[in-house]
Design a protein around this motif. Sequence first.
Motif, PDB file in Angstrom:
ATOM      1  N   VAL A 234     -20.128  15.572   2.096  1.00 35.53           N
ATOM      2  CA  VAL A 234     -19.581  16.332   3.161  1.00 35.53           C
ATOM      3  C   VAL A 234     -20.685  16.294   4.180  1.00 35.53           C
ATOM      4  N   GLN A 235     -21.689  16.705   3.819  1.00 41.63           N
ATOM      5  CA  GLN A 235     -22.823  17.031   4.766  1.00 41.63           C
ATOM      6  C   GLN A 235     -23.298  15.619   5.441  1.00 41.63           C
ATOM      7  N   GLU A 236     -23.486  14.766   4.603  1.00 42.68           N
ATOM      8  CA  GLU A 236     -23.855  13.238   4.860  1.00 42.68           C
ATOM      9  C   GLU A 236     -22.803  12.701   5.937  1.00 42.68           C
ATOM     10  N   VAL A 237     -21.621  12.787   5.654  1.00 48.62           N
ATOM     11  CA  VAL A 237     -20.657  12.561   6.621  1.00 48.62           C
ATOM     12  C   VAL A 237     -20.826  13.052   7.963  1.00 48.62           C
ATOM     13  N   LYS A 238     -20.933  14.390   7.813  1.00 47.60           N
ATOM     14  CA  LYS A 238     -20.999  15.168   9.046  1.00 47.60           C
ATOM     15  C   LYS A 238     -22.392  14.758   9.958  1.00 47.60           C
ATOM     16  N   ASP A 239     -23.169  14.463   9.281  1.00 45.53           N
ATOM     17  CA  ASP A 239     -24.650  14.072  10.027  1.00 45.53           C
ATOM     18  C   ASP A 239     -24.495  12.392  10.472  1.00 45.53           C
ATOM     19  N   THR A 240     -23.638  11.658   9.898  1.00 46.66           N
ATOM     20  CA  THR A 240     -23.812  10.174  10.351  1.00 46.66           C
ATOM     21  C   THR A 240     -22.415   9.569  10.595  1.00 46.66           C
ATOM     22  N   ALA A 241     -21.364   9.895  10.319  1.00 47.62           N
ATOM     23  CA  ALA A 241     -20.263   9.303  10.540  1.00 47.62           C
ATOM     24  C   ALA A 241     -19.680   9.505  12.076  1.00 47.62           C
ATOM     25  N   PRO A 242     -19.137   8.324  12.719  1.00 48.94           N
ATOM     26  CA  PRO A 242     -18.785   8.219  13.981  1.00 48.94           C
ATOM     27  C   PRO A 242     -17.495   9.325  14.269  1.00 48.94           C
ATOM     28  N   LYS A 243     -17.438   9.674  15.646  1.00 47.12           N
ATOM     29  CA  LYS A 243     -16.432  10.692  15.957  1.00 47.12           C
ATOM     30  C   LYS A 243     -15.152   9.876  16.021  1.00 47.12           C
ATOM     31  N   LEU A 244     -14.094  10.452  15.406  1.00 49.95           N
ATOM     32  CA  LEU A 244     -12.750   9.814  15.565  1.00 49.95           C
ATOM     33  C   LEU A 244     -11.901  10.134  16.825  1.00 49.95           C
ATOM     34  N   THR A 245     -11.788   9.054  17.600  1.00 45.93           N
ATOM     35  CA  THR A 245     -10.899   9.366  18.989  1.00 45.93           C
ATOM     36  C   THR A 245      -9.481   8.908  18.775  1.00 45.93           C
TER      37      THR A 245
END
Length: 337
Positions: A234-245
Amino acid sequence: MKSLKPLMILLPLSLLLFLSGCETNMVVFEPQGPVARSITDLINWSLIWMLIVVVFVFALFAFIIWKYREKPENMDYEPPEEHGSTLLEVIWTGIPILIVIALTIPTVKTLYALEEVPQSLEDKEPITIHVTAADWKWIFSYPDEGIETVNYVNIPEDTPVLFKLTSASTMQSFWVPALGGQKYAMAKMETELYLAADNPGSYMGKNSNFNGRGYAEMEFEVLAQTQSDYDEWVQEVKDTAPKLTENKYEELLKPTHLGRMTFNDTHLAWVDHSDMKSKTYTNPELYRYHGYQGKTFEEDDNYKNADETDESEKDEDSHGGHSEDEHDSHGGEHHGH
């Protein structure tokens, strides 16, 4: 008669294997969670009663054929006219009623129990994941974590998970055989399903509802992790994943097969597909001209691919579909393994 007994026992088992396509590795009989175990127990209870009925009927059938067969000493026998036996009629009417009752009571109790948190996990707070079915992909939204994934969902082990199911277009059937039974995901409606996994592991999920040419390849992975691994993911996704538009989300809803994708934020901020007033994303013009696009994902998570945006824009054709090259570009590291 003794020689017939093994045959009578093997017949229903052989029939079961035949109906399952001769597949001996039946996932529903290897439950990996409390919900799946409840369903398996119910199936086994039904099979026991079916076996009893089959064995009794075949034994009675063999006995009657043998006892009342034609013999030289009864060639001219004419049975007397009879008006029936009240006792026998009560017995052969009452037995099926008792069997139905024996099947109905545990079935009803199990069905109601499956609508609640499993008893063995009642002391744990369930996590909520919204599931949106689209042609032909599964979209998972974590409202508390602010994460959205496509075609895979990570969950912590020994934790009840409340899946809230809906659809952006056609009706689908959400099923993870190792963890529980199926439930329908329908547009402008919401159904709920509790699942839980006993141990870390990877479990296949699928769409079991026939709704078009691409439904059979509409699969996803449920990855059960330890709590620490889940928190790290969860933390890794918050740090690295792009924002969904919103534009990206509407692109995802087009009738295509996609690889695994991961985003920060969820579409719940601007659309709730379970709302009766929400838009339906069926894209009929894409069905008419393209059939179904792509293929079942075999690659890993794509969110670290720097060229993802450029590829998706470049491969967009005049009908709004996707080329095969785009689907092949969905690769990268699937975090959580």
